[in-house]
Design a protein around this motif. Structure first.
Motif, PDB file in Angstrom:
ATOM      1  N   ALA A 212       0.819  -1.214   0.000  1.00  0.00           N
ATOM      2  CA  ALA A 212       0.000   0.000   0.000  1.00  0.00           C
ATOM      3  C   ALA A 212       0.853   1.263   0.000  1.00  0.00           C
ATOM      4  O   ALA A 212       0.410   2.319  -0.471  1.00  0.00           O
ATOM      5  CB  ALA A 212      -0.931   0.000   1.209  1.00  0.00           C
ATOM      6  N   MET A 213       2.083   1.174   0.485  1.00  0.00           N
ATOM      7  CA  MET A 213       2.949   2.352   0.540  1.00  0.00           C
ATOM      8  C   MET A 213       3.327   2.842  -0.854  1.00  0.00           C
ATOM      9  O   MET A 213       3.653   4.024  -1.041  1.00  0.00           O
ATOM     10  CB  MET A 213       4.208   2.053   1.339  1.00  0.00           C
ATOM     11  N   LEU A 214       3.274   1.970  -1.830  1.00  0.00           N
ATOM     12  CA  LEU A 214       3.617   2.372  -3.195  1.00  0.00           C
ATOM     13  C   LEU A 214       2.619   3.377  -3.761  1.00  0.00           C
ATOM     14  O   LEU A 214       2.929   4.068  -4.735  1.00  0.00           O
ATOM     15  CB  LEU A 214       3.675   1.140  -4.103  1.00  0.00           C
ATOM     16  N   GLU A 215       1.452   3.463  -3.147  1.00  0.00           N
ATOM     17  CA  GLU A 215       0.422   4.392  -3.622  1.00  0.00           C
ATOM     18  C   GLU A 215       0.520   5.756  -2.952  1.00  0.00           C
ATOM     19  O   GLU A 215      -0.277   6.653  -3.267  1.00  0.00           O
ATOM     20  CB  GLU A 215      -0.969   3.803  -3.362  1.00  0.00           C
ATOM     21  N   LEU A 216       1.476   5.957  -2.062  1.00  0.00           N
ATOM     22  CA  LEU A 216       1.614   7.259  -1.406  1.00  0.00           C
ATOM     23  C   LEU A 216       1.829   8.334  -2.468  1.00  0.00           C
ATOM     24  O   LEU A 216       2.719   8.219  -3.316  1.00  0.00           O
ATOM     25  CB  LEU A 216       2.788   7.233  -0.430  1.00  0.00           C
ATOM     26  N   PRO A 217       1.035   9.402  -2.460  1.00  0.00           N
ATOM     27  CA  PRO A 217       1.079  10.383  -3.557  1.00  0.00           C
ATOM     28  C   PRO A 217       2.282  11.330  -3.490  1.00  0.00           C
ATOM     29  O   PRO A 217       2.758  11.677  -2.411  1.00  0.00           O
ATOM     30  CB  PRO A 217      -0.223  11.158  -3.369  1.00  0.00           C
ATOM     31  N   LEU A 218       2.753  11.711  -4.663  1.00  0.00           N
ATOM     32  CA  LEU A 218       3.764  12.745  -4.814  1.00  0.00           C
ATOM     33  C   LEU A 218       3.163  13.866  -5.655  1.00  0.00           C
ATOM     34  O   LEU A 218       2.038  13.768  -6.134  1.00  0.00           O
ATOM     35  CB  LEU A 218       5.016  12.185  -5.498  1.00  0.00           C
ATOM     36  N   SER A 219       3.912  14.921  -5.864  1.00  0.00           N
ATOM     37  CA  SER A 219       3.410  16.042  -6.674  1.00  0.00           C
ATOM     38  C   SER A 219       3.657  15.742  -8.149  1.00  0.00           C
ATOM     39  O   SER A 219       4.706  16.081  -8.699  1.00  0.00           O
ATOM     40  CB  SER A 219       4.110  17.341  -6.281  1.00  0.00           C
ATOM     41  N   ALA A 220       2.722  15.063  -8.775  1.00  0.00           N
ATOM     42  CA  ALA A 220       2.872  14.636 -10.168  1.00  0.00           C
ATOM     43  C   ALA A 220       3.105  15.829 -11.091  1.00  0.00           C
ATOM     44  O   ALA A 220       2.368  16.815 -11.052  1.00  0.00           O
ATOM     45  CB  ALA A 220       1.620  13.878 -10.614  1.00  0.00           C
ATOM     46  N   GLN A 221       4.163  15.725 -11.891  1.00  0.00           N
ATOM     47  CA  GLN A 221       4.492  16.763 -12.870  1.00  0.00           C
ATOM     48  C   GLN A 221       4.840  16.045 -14.171  1.00  0.00           C
ATOM     49  O   GLN A 221       6.002  15.738 -14.433  1.00  0.00           O
ATOM     50  CB  GLN A 221       5.666  17.608 -12.389  1.00  0.00           C
ATOM     51  N   SER A 222       3.813  15.764 -14.979  1.00  0.00           N
ATOM     52  CA  SER A 222       3.994  14.909 -16.147  1.00  0.00           C
ATOM     53  C   SER A 222       4.999  15.481 -17.138  1.00  0.00           C
ATOM     54  O   SER A 222       5.789  14.736 -17.737  1.00  0.00           O
ATOM     55  CB  SER A 222       2.645  14.669 -16.839  1.00  0.00           C
ATOM     56  N   GLU A 223       5.001  16.808 -17.319  1.00  0.00           N
ATOM     57  CA  GLU A 223       5.932  17.402 -18.274  1.00  0.00           C
ATOM     58  C   GLU A 223       7.376  17.230 -17.803  1.00  0.00           C
ATOM     59  O   GLU A 223       8.258  16.857 -18.584  1.00  0.00           O
ATOM     60  CB  GLU A 223       5.620  18.883 -18.459  1.00  0.00           C
ATOM     61  N   GLN A 224       7.610  17.495 -16.505  1.00  0.00           N
ATOM     62  CA  GLN A 224       8.957  17.328 -15.965  1.00  0.00           C
ATOM     63  C   GLN A 224       9.376  15.860 -16.014  1.00  0.00           C
ATOM     64  O   GLN A 224      10.534  15.543 -16.306  1.00  0.00           O
ATOM     65  CB  GLN A 224       9.019  17.823 -14.524  1.00  0.00           C
ATOM     66  N   ALA A 225       8.455  14.941 -15.740  1.00  0.00           N
ATOM     67  CA  ALA A 225       8.770  13.513 -15.787  1.00  0.00           C
ATOM     68  C   ALA A 225       9.209  13.103 -17.185  1.00  0.00           C
ATOM     69  O   ALA A 225      10.169  12.337 -17.352  1.00  0.00           O
ATOM     70  CB  ALA A 225       7.555  12.700 -15.348  1.00  0.00           C
ATOM     71  N   THR A 226       8.522  13.626 -18.211  1.00  0.00           N
ATOM     72  CA  THR A 226       8.886  13.309 -19.599  1.00  0.00           C
ATOM     73  C   THR A 226      10.249  13.877 -19.951  1.00  0.00           C
ATOM     74  O   THR A 226      11.082  13.206 -20.577  1.00  0.00           O
ATOM     75  CB  THR A 226       7.822  13.867 -20.565  1.00  0.00           C
ATOM     76  N   LEU A 227      10.510  15.103 -19.548  1.00  0.00           N
ATOM     77  CA  LEU A 227      11.799  15.737 -19.824  1.00  0.00           C
ATOM     78  C   LEU A 227      12.932  14.984 -19.132  1.00  0.00           C
ATOM     79  O   LEU A 227      14.004  14.766 -19.714  1.00  0.00           O
ATOM     80  CB  LEU A 227      11.777  17.197 -19.362  1.00  0.00           C
ATOM     81  N   SER A 228      12.700  14.578 -17.907  1.00  0.00           N
ATOM     82  CA  SER A 228      13.726  13.860 -17.155  1.00  0.00           C
ATOM     83  C   SER A 228      14.010  12.497 -17.774  1.00  0.00           C
ATOM     84  O   SER A 228      15.168  12.064 -17.837  1.00  0.00           O
ATOM     85  CB  SER A 228      13.290  13.687 -15.692  1.00  0.00           C
ATOM     86  N   ARG A 229      12.960  11.817 -18.233  1.00  0.00           N
ATOM     87  CA  ARG A 229      13.169  10.514 -18.871  1.00  0.00           C
ATOM     88  C   ARG A 229      14.016  10.672 -20.125  1.00  0.00           C
ATOM     89  O   ARG A 229      14.936   9.875 -20.367  1.00  0.00           O
ATOM     90  CB  ARG A 229      11.819   9.866 -19.199  1.00  0.00           C
ATOM     91  N   HIS A 230      13.732  11.662 -20.912  1.00  0.00           N
ATOM     92  CA  HIS A 230      14.510  11.899 -22.128  1.00  0.00           C
ATOM     93  C   HIS A 230      15.965  12.209 -21.772  1.00  0.00           C
ATOM     94  O   HIS A 230      16.891  11.681 -22.401  1.00  0.00           O
ATOM     95  CB  HIS A 230      13.895  13.061 -22.909  1.00  0.00           C
ATOM     96  N   ALA A 231      16.172  13.044 -20.759  1.00  0.00           N
ATOM     97  CA  ALA A 231      17.532  13.404 -20.353  1.00  0.00           C
ATOM     98  C   ALA A 231      18.282  12.187 -19.820  1.00  0.00           C
ATOM     99  O   ALA A 231      19.477  12.011 -20.081  1.00  0.00           O
ATOM    100  CB  ALA A 231      17.486  14.504 -19.298  1.00  0.00           C
ATOM    101  N   CYS A 232      17.586  11.343 -19.070  1.00  0.00           N
ATOM    102  CA  CYS A 232      18.220  10.139 -18.518  1.00  0.00           C
ATOM    103  C   CYS A 232      18.592   9.157 -19.625  1.00  0.00           C
ATOM    104  O   CYS A 232      19.661   8.531 -19.582  1.00  0.00           O
ATOM    105  CB  CYS A 232      17.305   9.477 -17.500  1.00  0.00           C
ATOM    106  N   ASP A 233      17.719   8.998 -20.616  1.00  0.00           N
ATOM    107  CA  ASP A 233      18.038   8.128 -21.751  1.00  0.00           C
ATOM    108  C   ASP A 233      19.282   8.631 -22.478  1.00  0.00           C
ATOM    109  O   ASP A 233      20.151   7.845 -22.880  1.00  0.00           O
ATOM    110  CB  ASP A 233      16.857   8.069 -22.731  1.00  0.00           C
ATOM    111  N   GLN A 234      19.357   9.940 -22.651  1.00  0.00           N
ATOM    112  CA  GLN A 234      20.521  10.532 -23.314  1.00  0.00           C
ATOM    113  C   GLN A 234      21.789  10.290 -22.503  1.00  0.00           C
ATOM    114  O   GLN A 234      22.854  10.007 -23.059  1.00  0.00           O
ATOM    115  CB  GLN A 234      20.312  12.030 -23.526  1.00  0.00           C
ATOM    116  N   GLU A 235      21.678  10.406 -21.163  1.00  0.00           N
ATOM    117  CA  GLU A 235      22.864  10.203 -20.325  1.00  0.00           C
ATOM    118  C   GLU A 235      23.323   8.752 -20.363  1.00  0.00           C
ATOM    119  O   GLU A 235      24.520   8.471 -20.434  1.00  0.00           O
ATOM    120  CB  GLU A 235      22.578  10.628 -18.883  1.00  0.00           C
TER     121      GLU A 235
END
Length: 344
Positions: A212-235
């Motif tokens: 149940a702890m996996l459902e603890l909410p964070l401040s979802a920021q879909s645009e930042q999440a997408t940008l970070s994924r792209h940057a991580c793939d590049q790294e």
């Protein structure tokens, strides 16, 4: 072998690949500065400045890091993994840390961090195993290194806990910490840091918590999440590890315990000689890796209630007696003793 049907050899990580940045060692450097270690001599592969800080751009290989870590463990003592891991945080992880912070809940943040853990220089492989009621963050070896594995397990699980605690509003509260081997550590120090009971001598090292702890909410920021994924793939691509896996994890995933060297080599599309050469390059032994995986399966089957004769047959032993001898040689206990110890 027909080149049209031959399997493709997986892209492999090597102990010689310079992929590990300063972050996985930042806890040791912080501790070293506190205790006046001779850091330049201990970590010659890094450019250490007059303040005892390593270069933020340098990357070193596992082979280079190994001797430094063995020396640090000798100086730092049994609790070094906790002391080191507790000094590392998500704030030092760049785009990977930003990507974790931008996820919708704790489970997604952990999944993001684990997908890109090599960016942070993870020297083993942490995996999230999700169950209906109970989940666990499990440590698996990247390389066949029995001397360092117990220290790396504790250091990386402590690091993961520290990172999870850095996520606002999603405090991960474990039910227990299980550590493999016979690590001599201060149980009270481990229990104080992880804030849960500690079991030493388990089959794998893992942090166990309520799903149940996996459902603890964070401040979802879909645009930042997408940008970070792209940057991580590049790294990952820039350091040459995108899509790569270590030879140990490759052999485990391909059930090496059930295959001989020629059979495994054929499956990988290489010659037995090439497989031996790859293993020698990594300082690994096929027999040790295969037997380790086989004993892991044996333990699971025993705890599921299978008799020793059934286990011996499933694991390919010639007879029950051969399995009993192998099991006792590997675990220092008989199958019945092992099962009784886990049912207490």
């Amino acid at each position: 072998m027909n080149s049209l049907t031959a399997p493709t050899m997986p892209a492999l990580l090597s102990v010689q690949d310079a992929i590990f940045p300063a972050h996985p060692f930042s806890g040791l450097f912080a501790l070293g500065r506190e205790q006046n270690w001779r850091l330049r001599e201990m970590f010659p592969a890094f450019s250490v400045d007059q303040h005892g800080a390593p270069s933020s751009t340098a990357r070193i290989s596992y082979a280079q890091a190994r001797e430094s870590l063995l020396l640090a463990r000798h100086i730092g003592g049994a609790d070094l993994g906790i002391l080191s891991g507790s000094r590392k945080s998500v704030s030092a992880l760049g785009e990977m840390g930003q990507g974790m912070l931008a996820q919708a809940n704790l489970g997604q943040a952990l999944a993001f961090g684990l997908e890109y853990q090599l960016i942070a220089g993870s020297m083993l492989q942490l995996e999230l195993e999700v169950g209906a009621h109970q989940s666990q963050l499990v440590s698996h070896a990247l390389f066949d290194d029995r001397e360092l594995q117990d220290f790396l397990d504790l250091d990386h699980l402590a690091t993961a806990m520290n990172a999870a605690r850095s996520l606002p509003g999603a405090q991960l509260k474990p039910q227990r910490l299980e550590l493999r081997g016979n690590l001599q550590l201060s149980r009270s120090a481990a229990e104080a840091f992880f804030a849960c009971p500690v079991i030493v001598g388990a089959d794998v090292s893992q942090v166990v918590f309520a799903s149940a702890m996996l459902e603890l909410p964070l401040s979802a920021q879909s645009e930042q999440a997408t940008l970070s994924r792209h940057a991580c793939d590049q790294e990952l691509a820039s350091i040459g590890v995108l899509g790569k896996q270590s030879l140990v994890r490759t052999l485990v995933a391909m059930q090496c315990e059930c295959r001989s060297v020629p059979e495994m080599a054929s499956t990988l599309g290489i010659s037995p000689r090439s497989l031996h050469r790859l293993l020698a390059r990594e300082g690994a032994a096929y027999s040790h890796i295969a037997e380790s995986v086989r004993m892991g399966r044996a333990k699971r089957l025993l705890l599921e209630g299978h008799g020793t004769e059934q286990v011996a047959e499933q694991l390919g032993y010639s007879d029950e007696r051969s399995f009993r001898r192998a099991f006792q040689r590997w675990t220092l206990s008989t199958p019945s003793e092992y099962r009784a110890s886990r049912q207490k």
